[in-house]
Motif scaffolding. Sequence first.
Motif: not given
Length: 242
Positions: A69-78, A193-199
């Motif tokens: 999950r952390l990896e995903e967050i950092v990737n999206d951010f970058l 985001s209004t979604k559970k788990g939405g980025t």
Amino acid sequence: MAQSEHRKKHNRMAFVGTLAGGLAHEVRNPLSSMKVNLQLLRDDLTKPVPESAARLVRRVDVLEQAVRRLEEIVNDFLNYARGFDLERVPCNVNAVVEEVVLFVEPEAKHHKVSLRTAFDRDLPQAAIDKKYLQQALLNLLLNARQAIELGGKGGEIFVTTRAAKGQVVIEVTDTGPGIPADVLPRIFDVYFSTKKGGTGLGLPMAKRIAEEHGGALTVHTEEGKGTSFRISMPVVKRDEVR
Ligand SMILES: Nc1ncnc2c1ncn2[C@@H]1O[C@H](COP(=O)(O)OP(=O)(O)O)[C@@H](O)[C@H]1O
Ligand SMILES: [Mg+2]
């Protein structure tokens, strides 16, 4: 001149601040989950009577999930924060849109969402970076599908292309619930985001991509009826066509 440069820098700093604030918020959940599970793992490992391997493996599973999950967050951010490096080529936009539609169709069908297209066969070319434009469209199509899923009864996504006022226009319209008036002003905000788990990065990203193409992303929505997102990009002038 100096004034506007100064303001640009100021805006950029404010933007980075917002982004960083959101990132910190996003990162906190998986981090605290890791902390708790590492503690439990340590307890399990230091008990006088050893825990079963299965239980230890479960703890490691949870840790792995949090790391992913952390990896995903950092990737999206970058992906979002990094300066874009578009390679724009004059293209037939219909073919590019159609590819994405075909790509998402099976998964949409699976969710009782049908896709319909109406392409302008005489569409003029636009200078696009195929990879980025398809990313933007994917984000819109995913949102449309998710919106329809909220209703639970299935529905339709209608994808069209046309030329208007020197622009190539791509429109993604869904039969979802629409966007409530109090939500609408925030949908392009980073991490909203209004979604559970939405980025909360799908729309800001799509908007940014449209703007990097010299275009825009706009929205029209009617509560209870559906929503329409529109990407418009300038038509390639005749002497620019390869
Ligand atoms: N087609 C749509 N119909 C209704 N609401 C939408 C639609 N697209 C986006 N939204 C709203 O905009 C918000 C932000 O979208 P987005 O930036 O893609 O983030 P995410 O999809 O991760 O929530 C969504 O959480 C939702 O509330
Ligand atoms: Mg989204």
